[in-house]
Scaffold this motif. Structure first.
Motif, short mmCIF file in Angstrom:
data_model
loop_
_atom_site.label_atom_id
_atom_site.label_comp_id
_atom_site.label_asym_id
_atom_site.label_seq_id
_atom_site.Cartn_x
_atom_site.Cartn_y
_atom_site.Cartn_z
N ALA A 188 4.10 -2.88 -13.75
CA ALA A 188 4.61 -3.89 -12.68
C ALA A 188 3.41 -4.19 -11.73
O ALA A 188 2.65 -3.41 -11.33
CB ALA A 188 5.66 -3.05 -12.07
N CYS A 189 3.61 -5.29 -11.11
CA CYS A 189 2.63 -5.80 -10.16
C CYS A 189 2.94 -5.23 -8.86
O CYS A 189 4.00 -5.02 -8.31
CB CYS A 189 2.76 -7.45 -10.05
N CYS A 190 1.84 -4.79 -7.99
CA CYS A 190 1.90 -4.19 -6.84
C CYS A 190 1.84 -5.33 -5.55
O CYS A 190 2.05 -4.98 -4.42
CB CYS A 190 0.56 -3.22 -6.69
N GLY A 191 1.55 -6.42 -5.96
CA GLY A 191 1.58 -7.59 -4.81
C GLY A 191 0.12 -7.95 -4.65
O GLY A 191 -0.10 -8.97 -4.24
N ALA A 192 -0.81 -7.06 -5.27
CA ALA A 192 -2.21 -7.62 -5.18
C ALA A 192 -2.48 -8.42 -3.86
O ALA A 192 -2.27 -7.61 -2.74
CB ALA A 192 -2.50 -8.46 -6.27
N SER A 193 -3.12 -9.36 -3.77
CA SER A 193 -4.04 -9.91 -2.70
C SER A 193 -2.83 -10.53 -1.66
O SER A 193 -3.05 -11.10 -0.48
CB SER A 193 -4.96 -11.05 -2.89
N LEU A 194 -1.35 -10.42 -2.41
CA LEU A 194 -0.40 -11.00 -1.19
C LEU A 194 -0.18 -10.03 0.10
O LEU A 194 0.29 -10.35 0.65
CB LEU A 194 1.00 -11.10 -2.00
N SER A 195 -0.97 -8.95 -0.21
CA SER A 195 -0.79 -7.96 0.96
C SER A 195 -1.39 -8.61 2.28
O SER A 195 -0.86 -8.10 3.32
CB SER A 195 -1.79 -6.95 0.57
N GLU A 204 8.00 -4.42 -0.47
CA GLU A 204 8.92 -4.49 -1.57
C GLU A 204 8.40 -4.06 -2.87
O GLU A 204 8.98 -2.98 -3.52
CB GLU A 204 9.81 -5.53 -1.40
N MET A 205 7.43 -4.70 -3.39
CA MET A 205 6.94 -4.37 -4.80
C MET A 205 6.19 -3.28 -4.97
O MET A 205 6.69 -2.54 -5.92
CB MET A 205 5.99 -5.61 -5.08
N SER A 206 5.53 -2.85 -3.94
CA SER A 206 4.76 -1.38 -3.89
C SER A 206 5.59 -0.51 -3.77
O SER A 206 5.70 0.83 -4.33
CB SER A 206 3.53 -1.70 -3.13
N GLY A 207 6.52 -0.72 -2.79
CA GLY A 207 7.54 0.52 -2.55
C GLY A 207 8.43 0.82 -3.99
O GLY A 207 8.70 2.00 -3.92
N ASN A 208 8.93 -0.42 -4.82
CA ASN A 208 9.37 -0.02 -5.63
C ASN A 208 8.82 0.74 -6.85
O ASN A 208 9.38 1.73 -7.39
CB ASN A 208 10.03 -1.39 -6.34
N GLN A 236 1.16 2.52 2.45
CA GLN A 236 2.45 3.31 2.21
C GLN A 236 2.92 3.95 3.63
O GLN A 236 4.07 3.91 3.72
CB GLN A 236 1.94 4.66 1.27
N THR A 237 2.07 3.72 4.32
CA THR A 237 2.28 4.50 5.88
C THR A 237 3.26 3.45 6.51
O THR A 237 3.92 3.92 7.61
CB THR A 237 1.21 5.01 6.59
N GLN A 238 3.34 2.13 6.09
CA GLN A 238 3.98 1.27 6.72
C GLN A 238 5.33 1.05 5.88
O GLN A 238 6.06 0.12 6.44
CB GLN A 238 3.28 -0.16 6.73
N MET A 239 5.74 1.80 5.02
CA MET A 239 6.56 1.85 4.06
C MET A 239 7.80 2.82 4.79
O MET A 239 7.52 3.87 4.87
CB MET A 239 6.55 1.74 2.69
N ASP A 240 9.19 2.49 4.39
CA ASP A 240 10.23 3.42 4.83
C ASP A 240 10.51 4.36 3.60
O ASP A 240 11.59 4.13 3.16
CB ASP A 240 11.37 2.94 5.40
N ILE A 241 9.68 5.16 2.97
CA ILE A 241 9.92 5.74 1.77
C ILE A 241 8.91 7.02 1.94
O ILE A 241 8.19 7.41 2.93
CB ILE A 241 9.08 5.11 0.55
N GLN A 242 9.52 7.88 1.25
CA GLN A 242 8.77 9.32 1.30
C GLN A 242 7.81 9.26 0.64
O GLN A 242 7.30 8.60 -0.36
CB GLN A 242 9.56 10.43 0.19
N HIS A 243 6.50 9.92 1.38
CA HIS A 243 5.09 9.71 0.77
C HIS A 243 4.66 10.45 -0.36
O HIS A 243 5.34 11.43 -0.78
CB HIS A 243 4.09 10.18 2.04
N ILE A 244 3.84 9.77 -1.16
CA ILE A 244 3.35 10.32 -2.46
C ILE A 244 2.00 9.95 -2.47
O ILE A 244 1.46 8.79 -2.34
CB ILE A 244 4.23 9.93 -3.58
N PRO A 245 1.12 11.00 -2.84
CA PRO A 245 -0.33 10.60 -3.03
C PRO A 245 -0.64 9.91 -4.06
O PRO A 245 -0.08 9.85 -5.07
CB PRO A 245 -1.05 12.05 -3.45
#
Length: 282
Positions: A188-195, A204-208, A236-245
């Motif tokens: 799945a795409c992480c969003g790439a340079s749309l970052s 949203e894309m990377s969080g999923n 990841q630190t800007q996402m409202d999710i549990q952190h994972i390395p």
């Protein structure tokens, strides 16, 4: 062997470069990066100027050919894709090739094989040779392998025989002793340079992707692309999710080879060291 670090490995992905070079040395390989290589053009070039997007990888390919190298391996998935795309375009468009040969003052012979570092270590070095170097198996570490968009697709460019559900990194991680988990988002795409332009969409894309990894029971995500790593680790630190390395595959190779310092773990935004200590790997 030719080695093209690309721009990212000199900055935000220095842990990728450091661990890659250390791993190659352990495998008795000497990476050679000729002076004068330039940016591959990344994603902006081919969107803006088709000719420039071919010329930029070609200028570096010419240097490897002039060095007499028969293969160049690229750690970065984006650089790998752009090099392969340029070489393919030159084969399909003889007029463009002739024009660029004249501009560069060198007739490119298309004699340098282009491989991703992941494919190189698995297919050229071989899993048996890698297994022989393992001193500290990654026992107890559950990982998902994330390939993203550019490492395997489109297959007519990358040469991948399993573009939609690749397994190369999975086989490598199993060889290192990790437990590899099947999951839904490995390409799945992480969003790439749309970052940079549509940050919320990338969240949203990377969080999923990260949430699916955790839902499947993974301890960590393994990657082979600096852009993917920036989005999955750095954002990841800007996402409202549990952190994972999120780690480069070369970092885990260095760790399994008994070289924790060369894994350069201090550069990861989501610190993997507490997890690795908990698993008895540090």
């Amino acid at each position: 062997m030719g080695y093209y670090p690309g721009c990212s490995l000199h900055g935000l992905a220095k842990e990728f470069d450091h661990s890659a070079r250390a791993v190659l040395k352990t495998l008795d390989l000497q990476p050679v990066a000729p002076q004068g290589w330039i940016c591959c053009g990344s994603s902006p070039a081919h969107r803006v100027d088709h000719r420039q997007s071919i010329q930029m990888p070609l200028e570096s390919l010419v240097l490897y050919e002039q060095e007499g190298l028969k293969e160049v391996t690229l750690p970065c998935a984006m650089c790998f894709n752009r090099f392969r795309a340029a070489a393919r375009e030159l084969r399909l468009d003889p007029e463009l090739k002739q024009d660029l040969d004249q501009e560069l003052g060198f007739e490119y012979q298309d004699s340098v094989a282009i491989s991703s570092l992941l494919d190189f270590v698995v297919d050229r070095v071989g899993l048996e040779s890698i297994s022989d170097k393992v001193q500290k198996p990654l026992k107890g570490l559950k990982v998902v392998c994330y390939y993203g968009c550019l490492l395997t697709r489109p297959p007519e460019v990358t040469g991948s025989v399993e573009p939609e559900y690749p397994m190369t990194m999975d086989r490598l991680m199993k060889t290192l002793g990790a437990t590899v988990i099947d999951w839904d988002r490995k390409v799945a795409c992480c969003g790439a340079s749309l970052s940079l332009t549509k940050t919320e969409l990338v969240f949203e894309m990377s969080g999923n992707i990260l949430e699916n990894a955790q839902a499947r029971g993974a301890d960590a995500v393994v990657v082979a692309c600096p852009m993917c790593h920036i989005n999955l680790d750095g954002r990841q630190t800007q996402m409202d999710i549990q952190h994972i390395p999120v780690l480069y595959f070369t970092q885990l190779m260095a760790l399994a080879f008994g070289m924790p310092d060369d894994a350069a773990l201090k550069y990861n935004m989501i610190d993997p060291r507490p997890l690795l200590k908990e698993r008895g790997l540090l």
